[in-house]
Design a protein around this motif. Structure first.
Motif, mmCIF file in Angstrom:
data_model
loop_
_atom_site.group_PDB
_atom_site.id
_atom_site.type_symbol
_atom_site.label_atom_id
_atom_site.label_comp_id
_atom_site.label_asym_id
_atom_site.label_seq_id
_atom_site.Cartn_x
_atom_site.Cartn_y
_atom_site.Cartn_z
ATOM 1 N N PHE B 149 0.956 -1.066 0.067
ATOM 2 C CA PHE B 149 -0.130 0.180 -0.159
ATOM 3 C C PHE B 149 0.717 1.204 -0.218
ATOM 4 O O PHE B 149 0.948 2.029 -0.704
ATOM 5 C CB PHE B 149 -0.931 -0.128 1.053
ATOM 6 C CG PHE B 149 -1.802 1.447 1.326
ATOM 7 C CD1 PHE B 149 -1.444 2.250 1.859
ATOM 8 C CD2 PHE B 149 -3.188 1.370 0.142
ATOM 9 C CE1 PHE B 149 -2.440 3.657 2.059
ATOM 10 C CE2 PHE B 149 -3.790 2.413 0.833
ATOM 11 C CZ PHE B 149 -3.546 3.084 1.316
ATOM 12 N N LEU B 167 7.618 6.275 6.262
ATOM 13 C CA LEU B 167 6.482 5.775 6.661
ATOM 14 C C LEU B 167 6.293 4.708 6.452
ATOM 15 O O LEU B 167 4.793 4.173 7.549
ATOM 16 C CB LEU B 167 5.701 6.290 5.605
ATOM 17 C CG LEU B 167 5.051 7.746 4.909
ATOM 18 C CD1 LEU B 167 4.020 8.112 3.690
ATOM 19 C CD2 LEU B 167 4.774 8.691 5.699
ATOM 20 N N PRO B 170 7.218 2.533 11.118
ATOM 21 C CA PRO B 170 6.192 2.712 12.155
ATOM 22 C C PRO B 170 5.098 1.759 11.734
ATOM 23 O O PRO B 170 4.597 1.135 13.165
ATOM 24 C CB PRO B 170 5.558 4.335 12.025
ATOM 25 C CG PRO B 170 6.587 5.352 11.226
ATOM 26 C CD PRO B 170 7.327 4.094 10.253
ATOM 27 N N ALA B 171 4.256 1.775 10.756
ATOM 28 C CA ALA B 171 3.870 1.150 10.817
ATOM 29 C C ALA B 171 3.442 -0.030 11.219
ATOM 30 O O ALA B 171 2.676 -1.441 10.800
ATOM 31 C CB ALA B 171 3.177 0.723 9.392
ATOM 32 N N VAL B 173 5.781 -1.934 13.074
ATOM 33 C CA VAL B 173 6.247 -2.477 14.826
ATOM 34 C C VAL B 173 5.542 -2.911 15.309
ATOM 35 O O VAL B 173 6.149 -4.111 15.595
ATOM 36 C CB VAL B 173 5.964 -0.843 15.411
ATOM 37 C CG1 VAL B 173 6.060 -1.553 16.854
ATOM 38 C CG2 VAL B 173 7.794 0.232 14.905
ATOM 39 N N PRO B 174 4.213 -2.791 15.110
ATOM 40 C CA PRO B 174 3.008 -3.918 15.204
ATOM 41 C C PRO B 174 3.169 -5.609 14.962
ATOM 42 O O PRO B 174 4.145 -7.095 15.671
ATOM 43 C CB PRO B 174 1.355 -3.850 15.254
ATOM 44 C CG PRO B 174 1.855 -1.911 15.337
ATOM 45 C CD PRO B 174 3.835 -1.935 14.663
ATOM 46 N N LEU B 177 6.985 -7.255 16.417
ATOM 47 C CA LEU B 177 6.734 -7.828 17.574
ATOM 48 C C LEU B 177 6.379 -8.773 17.693
ATOM 49 O O LEU B 177 6.651 -9.987 18.090
ATOM 50 C CB LEU B 177 6.272 -6.646 18.477
ATOM 51 C CG LEU B 177 7.168 -5.231 18.430
ATOM 52 C CD1 LEU B 177 5.620 -4.188 19.697
ATOM 53 C CD2 LEU B 177 8.475 -5.237 19.755
ATOM 54 N N THR B 197 -1.027 -14.585 22.161
ATOM 55 C CA THR B 197 -1.026 -12.813 21.915
ATOM 56 C C THR B 197 -0.269 -12.242 20.996
ATOM 57 O O THR B 197 -1.496 -11.845 20.384
ATOM 58 C CB THR B 197 -0.126 -12.271 23.472
ATOM 59 O OG1 THR B 197 -0.812 -13.058 24.724
ATOM 60 C CG2 THR B 197 -0.914 -10.709 23.953
ATOM 61 N N TRP B 198 0.767 -12.958 20.773
ATOM 62 C CA TRP B 198 1.749 -11.978 19.178
ATOM 63 C C TRP B 198 0.695 -13.079 18.026
ATOM 64 O O TRP B 198 0.523 -11.982 17.379
ATOM 65 C CB TRP B 198 3.138 -12.885 19.374
ATOM 66 C CG TRP B 198 3.417 -12.014 20.262
ATOM 67 C CD1 TRP B 198 3.981 -12.969 21.863
ATOM 68 C CD2 TRP B 198 4.035 -10.964 20.966
ATOM 69 N NE1 TRP B 198 4.431 -12.162 22.705
ATOM 70 C CE2 TRP B 198 4.439 -11.004 22.683
ATOM 71 C CE3 TRP B 198 3.649 -10.402 20.801
ATOM 72 C CZ2 TRP B 198 4.974 -9.923 23.082
ATOM 73 C CZ3 TRP B 198 4.440 -8.699 21.031
ATOM 74 C CH2 TRP B 198 4.599 -9.070 22.367
ATOM 75 N N LEU B 201 -2.545 -10.409 17.906
ATOM 76 C CA LEU B 201 -1.971 -9.103 17.552
ATOM 77 C C LEU B 201 -1.394 -9.157 15.947
ATOM 78 O O LEU B 201 -2.440 -8.827 15.467
ATOM 79 C CB LEU B 201 -0.524 -8.990 18.093
ATOM 80 C CG LEU B 201 0.028 -8.013 17.393
ATOM 81 C CD1 LEU B 201 -0.896 -6.229 17.681
ATOM 82 C CD2 LEU B 201 1.076 -7.004 18.555
ATOM 83 N N TYR B 205 -4.335 -7.578 13.410
ATOM 84 C CA TYR B 205 -2.837 -6.404 12.556
ATOM 85 C C TYR B 205 -3.436 -6.895 11.249
ATOM 86 O O TYR B 205 -2.993 -5.492 10.449
ATOM 87 C CB TYR B 205 -1.851 -6.465 12.607
ATOM 88 C CG TYR B 205 -0.968 -5.513 11.687
ATOM 89 C CD1 TYR B 205 -0.397 -5.916 10.898
ATOM 90 C CD2 TYR B 205 -0.443 -4.033 11.981
ATOM 91 C CE1 TYR B 205 0.364 -4.835 9.967
ATOM 92 C CE2 TYR B 205 0.425 -3.432 11.300
ATOM 93 C CZ TYR B 205 0.768 -3.134 10.043
ATOM 94 O OH TYR B 205 1.279 -2.669 9.148
ATOM 95 N N VAL B 208 -7.263 -5.627 10.276
ATOM 96 C CA VAL B 208 -7.683 -4.043 10.148
ATOM 97 C C VAL B 208 -6.858 -3.606 8.827
ATOM 98 O O VAL B 208 -7.342 -2.975 7.952
ATOM 99 C CB VAL B 208 -7.152 -3.909 11.547
ATOM 100 C CG1 VAL B 208 -7.139 -2.109 11.412
ATOM 101 C CG2 VAL B 208 -7.932 -3.990 12.579
ATOM 102 N N PHE B 209 -5.407 -4.037 8.681
ATOM 103 C CA PHE B 209 -5.050 -3.204 8.153
ATOM 104 C C PHE B 209 -5.583 -3.757 6.263
ATOM 105 O O PHE B 209 -4.980 -2.676 5.368
ATOM 106 C CB PHE B 209 -3.599 -3.166 8.108
ATOM 107 C CG PHE B 209 -2.652 -2.171 8.691
ATOM 108 C CD1 PHE B 209 -2.709 -2.136 9.879
ATOM 109 C CD2 PHE B 209 -1.968 -1.074 8.059
ATOM 110 C CE1 PHE B 209 -2.174 -1.179 10.376
ATOM 111 C CE2 PHE B 209 -1.578 0.057 8.694
ATOM 112 C CZ PHE B 209 -2.243 0.177 9.926
ATOM 113 N N VAL B 212 -9.110 -1.756 5.854
ATOM 114 C CA VAL B 212 -8.091 -0.235 5.512
ATOM 115 C C VAL B 212 -7.709 -0.237 3.932
ATOM 116 O O VAL B 212 -8.214 0.559 3.167
ATOM 117 C CB VAL B 212 -8.184 0.200 7.367
ATOM 118 C CG1 VAL B 212 -7.788 1.660 6.441
ATOM 119 C CG2 VAL B 212 -8.893 0.269 8.051
ATOM 120 N N CYS B 213 -6.489 -0.914 4.064
ATOM 121 C CA CYS B 213 -5.708 -0.776 2.413
ATOM 122 C C CYS B 213 -6.886 -0.522 1.733
ATOM 123 O O CYS B 213 -6.406 -0.109 0.143
ATOM 124 C CB CYS B 213 -4.478 -1.696 2.613
ATOM 125 S SG CYS B 213 -3.068 -0.476 3.924
#
Lengths: 222, 223, 42
Positions: B149, B167, B170-171, B173-174, B177, B197-198, B201, B205, B208-209, B212-213
């Motif tokens: 994207f 850009l 930062p996107a 990072v999740p 991790l 948990t991971w 995540l 992620y 959601v992405f 949205v994308c």
């Protein structure tokens, strides 16, 4: 042309007065925290600065969404003004956080979830402003930065959660101490002050954006 | 639309299979990244073993970043993005096609890179290969979704080479991790519960992405 | 007063005042360029 409307100037004066009041109270009126000592006075400005930065970030999101939906340049001006002033407050949040951390923990930086997320928030803001800096066409600039602003806003809670989980691998989350009425009132006072400062600076920055757009249009006309 | 997506994937895949340029250079680069980190950190084998998941995913991320720059390059050269865009149908097909292409290329890289890292850092892969593969897919998917994207969004920006990482990182990072920690837990012999948990995540992620994308992609590439 | 506290509060005041002053300069410069452009366009 470079001067703002009278109400903006009054906004600026009120902001200045309220900020002075907030600093005075934080430095001389409220008692230093018995447990943490003088350094705790930094919290009276660090917390409100963080809240203001998040408000700024939210406004970038709102401006971005409004722009994409309405294609109104006012929404775009809201976004860029909030972003630029937001960077100032984010940086102050980080700086005051680090200035508090050094005497408290002995180090300038820890990978505390909130500090880490704040640093990434700064990176996201900077990225937003960089997009605007590197796009020449006004429409594309507004549209692309709006998309970046929206995605950035969505990233933040996810980043925060992941860093919390990451840190909880190594230390239990610190339980927040309940906060006394005095401290809360000081937070509110400085928050109100910073919000006024933000509003004033954003209004001025928005005016600058308007003038710059007009200038761009005229120069293109030549 | 599935037809268009498949067509885009197939076209890029054919170019790649014929020239093998991307894959070989990506592999070389990724291996070099692993080497450079090892030199920088030192020959402390237990230490390297402990941080191997991190080194591995950083290598994948950096290599992916470089290869992302080329995602739309074949279209650009032939003036093609215009052509693709003006063709009837949803421009989202472009995004999804490129997404699948990037995903497959990175997964192919990881098939070689994971064993390479296992050799370099004295890590046991074999008993855990299935959960490892699952984590790799989820993590690489997250990278590809965001990367494809932002690559389109920054296509016409000046200083594009620095803007994409600025850009994107930062996107990432999740998912970074999530992937690193899930990989570490799996390699340490943890069960699916420990990595839950991971994994959650990563899945959150990715979902959601992806939504949205995909939704907002036409706005990113409109004229 | 604690040095860190002074630095923190001082930094806040300095940054806000500096940014406000910068905006003032940028507004003046842009306004001037705009006037010139308007005059040339006539």
């Amino acid at each position: 042309m470079g001067r703002s409307a009278p109400y903006v100037r009054w906004l600026g004066v009120s902001a200045l007065i309220l900020m002075a009041a907030g600093s005075y109270v934080g430095l001389f009126v409220v008692g230093a925290d018995v447990e943490m000592g003088e350094v705790q006075r930094l919290m009276y400005v660090h917390v409100p600065a963080a809240w203001t930065a998040f408000v700024a970030f939210f406004l970038v999101f709102v401006g971005s969404v409004l722009y994409l939906v309405q294609r109104d340049s006012r929404a775009d001006r809201l976004a860029v003004a909030s972003a630029e002033v937001g960077v100032v407050f984010i940086t102050l949040t980080l700086a005051t956080g680090m200035l508090w951390g050094k005497p408290t923990w002995g180090v300038w930086w820890t990978w505390d979830p909130r500090l880490t997320t704040t640093a990434l928030l700064l990176a996201i803001f900077v990225g937003y402003l960089a997009v605007r800096g590197f796009a020449d066409d006004p429409e594309r600039r507004a549209r692309w930065s709006a998309i970046v602003g929206i995605l950035g806003f969505i990233q933040v809670p996810i980043v925060y959660l992941s860093v919390v989980w990451w840190r909880s691998l190594h230390q239990p989350p610190s339980s927040p101490r309940s906060v006394g009425g005095d401290i809360y009132a000081t937070w509110m006072l400085n928050f109100a002050a910073f919000l006024l400062v933000f509003a004033y600076l954003a209004a001025r920055r928005s005016r600058l954006a308007k003038l710059e757009t007009e200038l761009e249009a005229r120069l293109a006309y030549d | 639309m599935p037809g268009r997506i498949a067509a885009i994937v197939w076209k890029d895949l054919l170019i790649e299979i014929r020239t093998k340029v991307s894959f070989h250079s990506m592999l070389a680069f990724a291996a070099l990244v692993l080497f450079v980190f090892s030199f920088a950190i030192g020959p402390d084998t237990p230490l390297l073993r402990r941080i191997a998941p991190g080194l591995l995913w950083v290598a994948i991320a950096f290599t992916g970043l470089l290869s992302l720059n080329r995602t739309y390059q074949s279209e650009e050269a032939a003036g093609g993005l215009e052509g693709l865009r003006m063709a009837p149908g949803d421009p989202r097909a472009i995004y999804l096609g490129k997404l699948v292409g990037n995903l497959l290329l990175l997964l192919a890289l990881e098939v070689v890179l994971f064993p390479a890292a296992a050799v370099l850092f004295h890590v046991e892969l074999a008993p855990h290969w299935l959960p490892l593969a699952a984590v790799a897919v989820l993590g690489t998917l997250g990278f590809s979704i965001a990367g494809t994207f932002y690559a389109a969004l920054t296509l016409h920006l000046r200083a594009r080479e620095i803007m994409l990482p600025l850009l994107l990182i930062p996107a990432l990072v999740p998912p970074l991790l999530g992937a690193v920690n899930a990989t570490r837990i799996v390699l340490d012999g943890g069960g699916p519960g420990d990595a839950a948990t991971w994994v959650r995540l990563l899945v959150a992620y990715d979902v959601v992405f992806f939504v949205v994308c995909t939704w907002i992609f036409p706005l990113a590439v409109e004229e | 007063m604690n040095g860190y506290v002074a630095a923190g509060y001082g930094l806040i005041w300095a940054s806000v005042l500096w940014y406000a002053w910068r905006l003032r300069r940028r507004l003046a410069t842009t306004a001037q360029k705009l006037s010139e452009a308007e005059r040339r366009n006539e």
